[in-house]
Structure formats: C-alpha cells, structure tokens
Design an enzyme around this catalytic site. Sequence first.
Site, short mmCIF file in Angstrom:
data_model
loop_
_atom_site.label_atom_id
_atom_site.label_comp_id
_atom_site.label_asym_id
_atom_site.label_seq_id
_atom_site.Cartn_x
_atom_site.Cartn_y
_atom_site.Cartn_z
N ASP A 248 0.84 -1.19 0.00
CA ASP A 248 0.00 0.00 0.00
C ASP A 248 0.88 1.25 0.00
OD1 ASP A 248 -2.33 1.82 0.67
OD2 ASP A 248 -3.31 -0.12 0.94
N HIS A 319 -3.80 6.16 3.31
CA HIS A 319 -4.44 4.94 2.81
C HIS A 319 -3.81 3.68 3.40
CE1 HIS A 319 -5.74 1.92 -0.20
NE2 HIS A 319 -6.76 2.74 -0.45
N SER A 649 -10.85 -0.97 -1.31
CA SER A 649 -9.59 -0.95 -0.57
C SER A 649 -9.80 -1.20 0.91
CB SER A 649 -8.90 0.41 -0.73
OG SER A 649 -8.28 0.52 -1.98
#
Length: 873
Positions: A248, A319, A649
Amino acid sequence: MHDSLCFRVGALACSRALATQHRKCSTAHRVPWLLISQSISVSLLSVSLSTKDPRDEELSYFTSFVSRTLTLFFFEFFSTPSNTPSNHSSLHITKQQHYILVLHQPMESKFKIQLFFLTLFLFTLTLHAETLATYIVQLHPDGTTTSAFTSKLQWHLSFIQQTISSDEDPSSRLLYSYRSAMDGFAAQLTESEIEYLKNLRDVIAIRPDVKLQIQTTYSYKFLGLNPARENGWYQSGFGRGTIIGVLDTGVWPESPSFNDEGMPQVPKKWKGICQAGKAFNSSNCNRKLIGARYFTKGHSSVSPFRIPEYLSPRDSSGHGTHTASTVGGVPVPLASVFGYASGVARGLAPGAHIAVYKVCWYNGCYNSDIMAAMDVAIRDGVDILSLSLGGYSLPLYDDSIAIGSFRAMEHGISVICAAGNNGPMAMSVANEAPWISTIGASTLDRKFPATVHMGSGQMLYGESMYPLNYPTTNGKELELVYLSEGDTESQFCLSGSLPRDKVKGKMVVCDRGVNGRAEKGQVVKEAGGVAMILANTEINLGEDSVDVHVLPATLIGFDEAVTLKTYINSTKRPLGRIEFGGTVLGKSRAPQVARFSARGPSFTNPSILKPDVIAPGVNIIAAWPQNLGPTGLPEDTRRVNFSVMSGTSMACPHVSGIAALIRSAHPRWTPAAIKSAIMTTAEVTDHTGRPILDQDKPAGVFDMGAGHVNPQRALNPGLVYDIRPDHYITHLCTLGYTRSEIFTITHKNVSCNAIMHMNRGFSLNYPSFSVIFKDGVRRNMFTRRLTNVGTDNSIYSLEVVAPEGVKVIVKPKQLVFKQVNQSLSYRVWFISRKRVKRGDGLVNYAEGSLTWVHSQKGSYRVRSPVAVTWKSK
C-alpha cells in the site's frame, strides 16, 4: 563573454535559473513573443496526445515544462541587443534517461529562428523514437544461459548489456531483479532495444510497466466478532503467529493501532527488515509492525521530479495506515473521529504481525514496484498478502499481480485483492485470477445523519461526519445557491470556479464528480461560502460515503438532490439548514452492496465467478497519520488518530484479517482451503433475514459473489474445496491458453494436449459455479471434490436452488464422511430448458445455488452460488 544555459528536465535548480534569466528580460522584449510561446505549447501538446506511452499524464506534465522552458529560451535569445558581438554558437542534444539541451549564446540573429525550429524538430523526433520507458522482462527460470553467471543479478544484467551500447553501464538501466515472484527484471529501455531483447534466448515475455490505483471501531462487531471465549477471535488466538504483508502507501508507525504491548515475539521464520529512510528507522518497527520496506524505482523512472512525500516506508497519504490497521490493528479504547463512532478500534486479526511494503506513491502504484514487493515478501516469510489496489481486467499472462500471486500461492501464501471501484458497471471487476481472493465492498448499519431542512418545510436525509464540537449551522437558516447556469465547473465546485459575490455567506450546492468530495468543501470555504450540500448524481444514486468536512456539510442522495434543486429553481430566495444527528446504529438494512463496488462477470475469464465475496467497505474508521487532516487535504490543519474512508480498498483488509484468523486456527490449510471456507460460509441475507440488496433490488451473484463474509462460520466451515497448484494449470489449458502464455503465468512448461487427454471433463474445484451455454450447447457437467474438516461420521445432504430455465442433476445427493480429512466427489449436470436463437447477439443470465447441509449440525451449511450465462453470437 557569452552565457550558457543548461537545463535537465525535472531539475528544480535549473528551472529556477532559467526563471531568473527570464526576469532579466525587459517587458518590451517579452510581449511580442507571447504568440510564439503559444505555438510552442501547441506543438508540444500534439506530441503528447499522439504518443502511445502508457504514462501520458507524466508526459503531458513534461511537455508543459519543456514548453515553458523553451519559451524562456526565446525570451533570452530575442532580447539580445542587435549590437551584441557575434560569437561562435553551438547546440547539443543528447538523450539518455532525461533530455539535456545545452544552448550557447549570443548567435547570429539570422540563424535564431531556424535554430529554434531545428531544436524543436530534433526534440520531437527524439521524444517519439528514443524515449526510455520501464519494462518488466520475464525470463525462463531454468534458462540455458544462466549457468554462465554466479548470480541471478549478473544473469539479468547480461541481457541489458547485450541490448544497450557498449559504453553504457547496464546497472544504470536496471530497476529491479526478481527471483521469487517471477524470474526476470525491470529496466528502462527504448522501443528499439525491446525489439532486440525479444529475440534473445530465455526471454519469455516483455510487458510495459503499468500504473495501478489504490482502490474500524465497529465493523468487527458487525461481522460478529467479540473477545468472548466461545467466539472465533478466541478460538483463533486473534490471529497470533500469522504474518500479514500489506502492499500500500506505507504506514504511520506511531499510531496507537501498531502498539506492540501484549504481542508475542516475532516468528522465527521472519526474514524481513525494517528499512530506514526519511523520518523512518529500525526503531519504528516492533513486535506488531515487524517489517517495513519501500519501493520507488518504477515510480521514479516515470516521474523523475522530486517525490513530494517521504522516501521511506512512512505513509504520506493515510491509505496504507488505514488498511494496515484494519487488517491487524491492536485494540485502542475511546477511539472516535471528533466524537463520531466512539468505541474500541480493532483490526480483524489484532494478534497478527504486520509487514508493510510501500509500493504506492502520490500518482499511483507501478507494476514494477508491486512485483518487487511481492518478490521480497515471499522470501520474507509472510502468510497473507493484502493488496488494496488494482486496475482493469487483463489476460492473466499480462497481469503482473496474477503472475506474482501464483508464485505466492505456490509458497502457501493467501493473496487477497480489492475487486476495484468501477461499479456498478458490469464486467468491471479486476484481480480475477482464480488463485486470488477478489473482494467487493458492502455497507454497515451505522449511519451519520445530517438532515437538510428546507425553507419549504421539507426534510432531506443526508450524512456527514462534520465535527459536532465545531461551529455548525444548526438552527440557522442560510440562503441556498446552486450555480448551474452555463458553467459546469461551478456546478461541480471545482477550484476557482465559485464567484465570491455569489456564494459568500451562503450554503452552496455542489454536484459530485470530477474532484474529491472533501475538496469541494474547501473550494466553497475559500470562496466565502459557509456550508455545503454535496448532491449525488444519477451515477451515485443513494451512495453515502461520508467525509469529515472542513465546513458544515452533508451528502444527499440523487432523489433528494432532485427535490432540492426543484425547490431552489422554484423559489426566489431558497433557504436551508443542516441538522447533525451524531452516530446511529442498527436502524438501517445492512449489509448492502456498495454502489461503487466492481461487478462481474469476469471479462477475461467468465468461467470463474468473480468477485468472490463482499465485505465492509463503506465509511470504515481506522488509523490515520498525524501529518494529515482527516480529509487528507493540505489545507486541513486538524489532526486525528482515526479517520473514515470508503472503497474496496477497505473491504480487502477485512478479508485479509479473516484469512489470518483461519490460518492461525488451521496452519496446515492451503490458500484454496482458506478461500473456500470464506466463500462457502458467506451470507446472502442481511441482518433482518431478507436478501442482501443492491440499491433497491436483491443483489445478484455478479454483485456479491458467494455473499457477505461471516468470520465466525468461516473458522469452522465443515467442508472445503481444495485446489492444488497443478489444477490451476489444467484450468488454464481449458481456457485455451497457449503453452507460452501458461509458462508466463506459472513458469511451468506443459503440454495442454497431454494434460487434457489425462483430465477429460476437468473443471476447477472452485467453491462457486459459472455455467456458460454457448450456441447449440444445452448441457454442462462439473465435478467437485469436498474435504471434511469438521467431525468424524458426518453426513451431508443436498439443497438445490435451480436457476430459472435450468434443470440441475447432482450425483450422489448425499455425502457420507467417515473421518476428518476424507475427500469425496460429486458431479453436477446443468441442462438448459430454453433455446437461444443463433445470431441474436443476446446474453441472458440466471442464478441459483447448491448447498451441502450437515444432517445433525445445521450450522454446517456449505453453499456454492451458481451463475448461468446464455451466449449467442
């Protein structure tokens, strides 16, 4: 004396030097050349638009930069006084990784225009023909040329050495050397070099680097997990001993979700490292966050300009921190987002160890970096790989994630991937390989109401997480404004599009789309607006992804938006106010399929039903970096430990955590067995007992796959469908893949003719069925094999829900297992009751299910969804 201007594209210092030179030009000399500046821009733009390079966005930025710089070149040359002495002049253009122009002046004035256009022509020609791009070169793992070299690295370098000029160092072109996820390397090469390289012995395939995109205080409770002794968390040891690799944007290691208090020692099998970099060192790892690496060579080769974030495993966007804490964050009490969703934050596998691999940067995630991370993660010793990223459907032999994950699967590693956010469009699902678990997104029954009260007395339901303890418009009516006449930029509240005199002190209505939801609020705030109503369009309908807005704001659905706009257009001075209602649990039907969640059927492999399952992915609250505000906007100066995000996600790490729990409880299970347990125990009804919805209709198999995950049941599924690696190879043969294509994916040199001869009637032992009736075909037969992982002396009977228009025959109709780990087979015939006319070009669908039910323990229900497709050419 003459001046010399040298610039290297992407070098900030040089551009500043040119800017300094530009400032020396008088205004009188600058103005006449504005038209020339425009012509330069147009010429370079045409180069950008005509290129086939996959990195158009970066090339566009590059040509814009060169346009500006060549304009400065013109300013400098034509501002030279006419009585300047004439000296010898020269022009040098060289091309390696960047473009270098060395310009000497002054020159004879009569040659200036000719020289400029010669420069532009040569530059354009060079840009088109000799651009270096990143390619992933796959080699034969047992190549005949490898024995001459002492290491894989030297072998890989030898291919580059044969391809480039003899006076160039091959290591200057090499980005990565792969040896676990695949055999090969990533390097920067020209098109002509690629053509030469294709003909070298042991080269299997060459693929251009492709950019992909990155696609909780309550979700664990919603999924039925709690710390009680009889619960699955306790039974699985909370995932202890399992290592989850997260690919990620990195991690914020100081987050309380990564505290290692109470964590066991790092497993002895772990071989990874804690890679130092900017604002990150080995002390940032601990018994929870046991490893961290970053991979930037693929990204940097495409974007040679300075990366505006941490060159280290440290997260700059939030994220990665969010997904890592969702998969395995430790319990954090009193967690909330400015008072919303208060509770104990936990990951799905709070006892598991986490290893972070930073592969995504500010403009995306490149396959060369992703492959490098998978290559290293396999050797590091991870048990689960969680990839909340993806692109679009690709043939498996062109899909780097599919190729790398096949090697991971062979090493016993479960690979979990996001399905993508391109829903509700059919065939939008990504990461479709059958050895990958492909995860769609669902909603929770947690809401954050923020109701709009219009001056007409009507109320419109909306949602928001604007901080309750911040200044609000509660009780105060504001004038409503929706700028939709003639300017679509204002309609979408794009940056600089809102006239201050029209929005100051008002509540602005902004349509969703084009720019970010929270960004629209910042645009309204900068223009003087004091509140915002974010209006869903026909694309978004009732989707309710909330944000921690920078000003009082709410998101309303499409139907509500139509009502609101009708009121505004029919009222001389429309008024409204927003009433924020905090956090509400259990009052709405859930789960439902998220509208953005990518849908099946699989475009490249419709014989496998995708996505596999859905999991919570809307308004998920998880850890957040301390260098960012909760919106992620640079203007947002607020700081929080947790924030909210939506997407597949967010769904992906939920399933990665569940896979870790299963792995911890059943360490000998294969990745296929773990996936089977998750799929065959999934739910197709919501918490009210009614069918899971997709908007206002029951969700189908192409929306939710096998259904919504149930971790409690997945830990004890009763039966599993297991698959060996060689079965996937046979499956690829049934798809008609060539020997070279199968070798590219699996690194196995096989004869499909021989395999199919030995496996007549083969069907992959997948936990779901995808039945395709093509022209003239009325009957399809499938064989499946179930392994007992429940109890001895177990009897299972069959429940069939036949798809409409299809007769289903199953033999035998009862399976009797005498002992654990025993395997039994059954066959299913699907017989079409309807005819499809040839030539009508229509595709029809139907769905059903097969469920094996334990005769004594009704909790053992092993369900397989069935998708039926009729195709006519």
